[in-house]
Design a protein around this motif. Sequence first.
Motif, PDB file in Angstrom:
ATOM      1  N   ALA A 374      21.818  31.436 -40.071  1.00  0.00           N
ATOM      2  CA  ALA A 374      22.745  30.403 -39.594  1.00  0.00           C
ATOM      3  C   ALA A 374      23.334  29.635 -40.774  1.00  0.00           C
ATOM      4  O   ALA A 374      22.839  29.684 -41.892  1.00  0.00           O
ATOM      5  CB  ALA A 374      22.002  29.444 -38.667  1.00  0.00           C
ATOM      6  N   ALA A 375      24.426  28.926 -40.510  1.00  0.00           N
ATOM      7  CA  ALA A 375      25.099  28.153 -41.562  1.00  0.00           C
ATOM      8  C   ALA A 375      24.255  26.918 -41.865  1.00  0.00           C
ATOM      9  O   ALA A 375      24.454  25.838 -41.308  1.00  0.00           O
ATOM     10  CB  ALA A 375      26.498  27.768 -41.112  1.00  0.00           C
ATOM     11  N   VAL A 376      23.288  27.072 -42.741  1.00  0.00           N
ATOM     12  CA  VAL A 376      22.356  25.993 -43.056  1.00  0.00           C
ATOM     13  C   VAL A 376      22.969  25.103 -44.128  1.00  0.00           C
ATOM     14  O   VAL A 376      23.507  25.583 -45.125  1.00  0.00           O
ATOM     15  CB  VAL A 376      21.015  26.567 -43.555  1.00  0.00           C
ATOM     16  CG1 VAL A 376      20.048  25.452 -43.890  1.00  0.00           C
ATOM     17  CG2 VAL A 376      20.438  27.515 -42.525  1.00  0.00           C
ATOM     18  N   ARG A 377      22.881  23.818 -43.925  1.00  0.00           N
ATOM     19  CA  ARG A 377      23.294  22.879 -44.970  1.00  0.00           C
ATOM     20  C   ARG A 377      22.034  22.457 -45.732  1.00  0.00           C
ATOM     21  O   ARG A 377      21.067  21.967 -45.143  1.00  0.00           O
ATOM     22  CB  ARG A 377      23.982  21.653 -44.366  1.00  0.00           C
ATOM     23  CG  ARG A 377      24.452  20.679 -45.440  1.00  0.00           C
ATOM     24  CD  ARG A 377      25.255  19.534 -44.844  1.00  0.00           C
ATOM     25  NE  ARG A 377      25.726  18.627 -45.870  1.00  0.00           N
ATOM     26  CZ  ARG A 377      26.782  18.823 -46.634  1.00  0.00           C
ATOM     27  NH1 ARG A 377      27.493  19.935 -46.478  1.00  0.00           N
ATOM     28  NH2 ARG A 377      27.151  17.950 -47.547  1.00  0.00           N
ATOM     29  N   THR A 378      22.035  22.678 -47.057  1.00  0.00           N
ATOM     30  CA  THR A 378      20.889  22.362 -47.891  1.00  0.00           C
ATOM     31  C   THR A 378      21.191  21.130 -48.727  1.00  0.00           C
ATOM     32  O   THR A 378      22.230  21.052 -49.382  1.00  0.00           O
ATOM     33  CB  THR A 378      20.534  23.541 -48.814  1.00  0.00           C
ATOM     34  OG1 THR A 378      20.278  24.698 -48.009  1.00  0.00           O
ATOM     35  CG2 THR A 378      19.312  23.221 -49.659  1.00  0.00           C
ATOM     36  N   VAL A 379      20.274  20.180 -48.707  1.00  0.00           N
ATOM     37  CA  VAL A 379      20.407  18.951 -49.489  1.00  0.00           C
ATOM     38  C   VAL A 379      19.135  18.790 -50.315  1.00  0.00           C
ATOM     39  O   VAL A 379      18.027  18.938 -49.784  1.00  0.00           O
ATOM     40  CB  VAL A 379      20.608  17.714 -48.578  1.00  0.00           C
ATOM     41  CG1 VAL A 379      20.706  16.449 -49.419  1.00  0.00           C
ATOM     42  CG2 VAL A 379      21.856  17.887 -47.734  1.00  0.00           C
ATOM     43  N   PRO A 399      21.932  23.305 -38.751  1.00  0.00           N
ATOM     44  CA  PRO A 399      20.624  22.830 -39.214  1.00  0.00           C
ATOM     45  C   PRO A 399      20.733  22.300 -40.644  1.00  0.00           C
ATOM     46  O   PRO A 399      21.560  22.751 -41.441  1.00  0.00           O
ATOM     47  CB  PRO A 399      19.738  24.075 -39.137  1.00  0.00           C
ATOM     48  CG  PRO A 399      20.685  25.228 -39.202  1.00  0.00           C
ATOM     49  CD  PRO A 399      21.960  24.772 -38.569  1.00  0.00           C
ATOM     50  N   LEU A 400      19.857  21.338 -40.946  1.00  0.00           N
ATOM     51  CA  LEU A 400      19.834  20.734 -42.278  1.00  0.00           C
ATOM     52  C   LEU A 400      18.473  20.994 -42.921  1.00  0.00           C
ATOM     53  O   LEU A 400      17.431  20.748 -42.320  1.00  0.00           O
ATOM     54  CB  LEU A 400      20.075  19.218 -42.187  1.00  0.00           C
ATOM     55  CG  LEU A 400      19.974  18.442 -43.506  1.00  0.00           C
ATOM     56  CD1 LEU A 400      21.142  18.798 -44.421  1.00  0.00           C
ATOM     57  CD2 LEU A 400      19.942  16.942 -43.259  1.00  0.00           C
ATOM     58  N   LEU A 428      16.326  19.645 -38.145  1.00  0.00           N
ATOM     59  CA  LEU A 428      16.076  19.214 -39.512  1.00  0.00           C
ATOM     60  C   LEU A 428      14.762  19.820 -39.992  1.00  0.00           C
ATOM     61  O   LEU A 428      13.750  19.744 -39.303  1.00  0.00           O
ATOM     62  CB  LEU A 428      15.999  17.678 -39.580  1.00  0.00           C
ATOM     63  CG  LEU A 428      15.544  17.063 -40.904  1.00  0.00           C
ATOM     64  CD1 LEU A 428      16.574  17.301 -41.985  1.00  0.00           C
ATOM     65  CD2 LEU A 428      15.282  15.570 -40.721  1.00  0.00           C
ATOM     66  N   LEU A 429      14.795  20.404 -41.173  1.00  0.00           N
ATOM     67  CA  LEU A 429      13.586  20.940 -41.777  1.00  0.00           C
ATOM     68  C   LEU A 429      13.422  20.263 -43.132  1.00  0.00           C
ATOM     69  O   LEU A 429      14.304  20.331 -43.979  1.00  0.00           O
ATOM     70  CB  LEU A 429      13.682  22.462 -41.928  1.00  0.00           C
ATOM     71  CG  LEU A 429      12.338  23.206 -41.840  1.00  0.00           C
ATOM     72  CD1 LEU A 429      12.546  24.651 -41.430  1.00  0.00           C
ATOM     73  CD2 LEU A 429      11.602  23.151 -43.157  1.00  0.00           C
ATOM     74  N   VAL A 430      12.298  19.580 -43.322  1.00  0.00           N
ATOM     75  CA  VAL A 430      12.056  18.757 -44.503  1.00  0.00           C
ATOM     76  C   VAL A 430      10.907  19.368 -45.317  1.00  0.00           C
ATOM     77  O   VAL A 430       9.886  19.753 -44.744  1.00  0.00           O
ATOM     78  CB  VAL A 430      11.697  17.309 -44.100  1.00  0.00           C
ATOM     79  CG1 VAL A 430      11.421  16.453 -45.333  1.00  0.00           C
ATOM     80  CG2 VAL A 430      12.820  16.696 -43.275  1.00  0.00           C
ATOM     81  N   THR A 431      11.076  19.468 -46.632  1.00  0.00           N
ATOM     82  CA  THR A 431       9.978  19.889 -47.503  1.00  0.00           C
ATOM     83  C   THR A 431       9.499  18.682 -48.302  1.00  0.00           C
ATOM     84  O   THR A 431      10.301  17.871 -48.764  1.00  0.00           O
ATOM     85  CB  THR A 431      10.400  21.012 -48.466  1.00  0.00           C
ATOM     86  OG1 THR A 431      11.298  20.507 -49.450  1.00  0.00           O
ATOM     87  CG2 THR A 431      11.062  22.146 -47.711  1.00  0.00           C
ATOM     88  N   TYR A 432       8.190  18.590 -48.466  1.00  0.00           N
ATOM     89  CA  TYR A 432       7.588  17.415 -49.121  1.00  0.00           C
ATOM     90  C   TYR A 432       6.407  17.870 -49.963  1.00  0.00           C
ATOM     91  O   TYR A 432       5.550  18.635 -49.504  1.00  0.00           O
ATOM     92  CB  TYR A 432       7.127  16.407 -48.051  1.00  0.00           C
ATOM     93  CG  TYR A 432       6.296  15.267 -48.585  1.00  0.00           C
ATOM     94  CD1 TYR A 432       6.876  14.246 -49.329  1.00  0.00           C
ATOM     95  CD2 TYR A 432       4.917  15.221 -48.358  1.00  0.00           C
ATOM     96  CE1 TYR A 432       6.104  13.195 -49.820  1.00  0.00           C
ATOM     97  CE2 TYR A 432       4.144  14.176 -48.843  1.00  0.00           C
ATOM     98  CZ  TYR A 432       4.741  13.173 -49.579  1.00  0.00           C
ATOM     99  OH  TYR A 432       3.978  12.138 -50.070  1.00  0.00           O
ATOM    100  N   THR A 433       6.364  17.391 -51.215  1.00  0.00           N
ATOM    101  CA  THR A 433       5.255  17.686 -52.122  1.00  0.00           C
ATOM    102  C   THR A 433       4.425  16.427 -52.311  1.00  0.00           C
ATOM    103  O   THR A 433       4.914  15.463 -52.923  1.00  0.00           O
ATOM    104  CB  THR A 433       5.779  18.174 -53.479  1.00  0.00           C
ATOM    105  OG1 THR A 433       6.595  19.332 -53.284  1.00  0.00           O
ATOM    106  CG2 THR A 433       4.616  18.522 -54.408  1.00  0.00           C
TER     107      THR A 433
END
Length: 586
Positions: A374-379, A399-400, A428-433
Amino acid sequence: MTTTEPSPAATARPSLRLARERFLAGCPLPGGVPEEVVAAWRRARFFGVPHDLKEPASAPVRPPESALLGAARPVLDRIVPALGAGRSLLLLTDERLRVLWTAGSMPGLDACSVLSEQEVGHNSAALALRTRRRAEVHGPEHFLDLWQEVSAVSVPVLGPESGQVLGTVTVASRLCAEPEPHPQAALAEAAAAAVETELRARAGRAERALLDAYLRASGPAGAGREGDGAAGGPDRAVIALDGRNRLISEGARRMLTPEVLEELERTAVSARHADVRGETELPDGAGCVARITPVRLEDGTVTGVVAALEPVGEPVPPVPVAPRPATALTGSSVPWRHAVARAVELVRSPEPVLLTGERGTGKSALARELLGAAAVRTVDAAQDAGLDRALAAWPADRPLLLRHAERLAQPGVAALNSLLDSRPDARLLVTYTPGAPVGPCLQRLLDMLSARSVTLPPLRERTGDIRELLPALAPRPEPGQPPLTWTLDALRALERYAWPGNVTELAHVVRALAEHRRASGPVRRAELPDALRDGPAARPLSPMERAERTAILEALRRHGGNKARAAAALGIGRATLYRKLRGYRE
């Protein structure tokens, strides 16, 4: 580190003074004068160095900033207080013995900007550079009158990968009453070891940054970046270079010519000193254009470039390639399959999902696989901490993917909290370290997402997946060339290593071996980096202990496992070396 040769001045200082005077007067020398000292005086006379030089050689322009100086300056700044006020001079030279940095004071040396024998005659830095080991020169061993009351010790600084001498660290003081060893020899050894450790750490960070930039540019996310115009996926023509390393996608390999590659190498080197971005000129007939993006470290230093190649004229027909497994989904261990299954289940419903885990565990790569084509927007919050432009331009039907949530600034966290309050079903999919302390606003966001979160296991907890990851991470071989394979001993070493950088670090090791190894056949344990080849410590080590252990292992390797020589090279006693080695195993 290095060992030292006994200085002839240790046993013959008074006779050396007389011998030097007779040498300068053209008279026969007395017996017992060390031949190496006489040879050094003869070289100085051959080079035309005047023994009564009033001032040491002075270069009009200091050498430019270099990797050696950047790594050494913070190390040496910490050592300066140990010199003692007005009693010693600490110098750093490059491989041409040009003085890059000085601290302290020593008459006759303060204004010196080059220590080559052609300019100033015999000295410890020139001797250390030539012999690749610690060297001391005392008083009358020097050719110059200016340095007859100076004792100096120099230690070469070796490159972390090539083993070549990059420069020297020198401590000069007033003439020692007891010439051997120099009272600050241990300080010089420790300084050189610390500089080598910092060079090794910086090289690792630079290569990881290059690999990360390459993976971002060549992965599926490349298709989602606006204004890029290039196709995403494995056929995207991308090459990352830093003057030493090359990472080349299959699409780029089909378009590259030796002339284009040479031009891109020059661009990568010049990017460290000039602003290089946008489209760059390629040789006539290249058949493509290159769009350059600098690769930067955390401090803003440019370490290389990523070039996206776009064909001009007739498109190059694609070469069929066998499908490869997605690295983000590779692995059959229980912790990994459980995490992936949980993530797949959560992403099916249109609500936010949080992926957490250590640096390099594959959070972003897995997120892109989960979101599909899908046309994912990455930030990336590391680049847009306030999310000012990102959230305003986020279409509700796309999706973001928000990377590095731990780098969000307060306004960005507040804006995201407000958005989720109004749109709780946002895709929304969030990555966190985890790691750094979080503020109350970010903690509220994490609490909100915690019910739909997945923690990816570190690689050390799923070492059974390493054998599956290796073929997925290795570059495709050239046509007619066999794929990269591994001996059982090398595989065991990979599985015993702790992998602090996780899958990203493993990918770097695999690609570096595939690019630079000269041997044929399976990769052997002896070809692995030192930290992997020598095995892990028995307990978790602090960053300082890891650096110390790396320096000790490197010294042992250089001296063939001889602990006495390694201890002398490091400036510590054998008992201390044995104690430290035992401590790492406990």
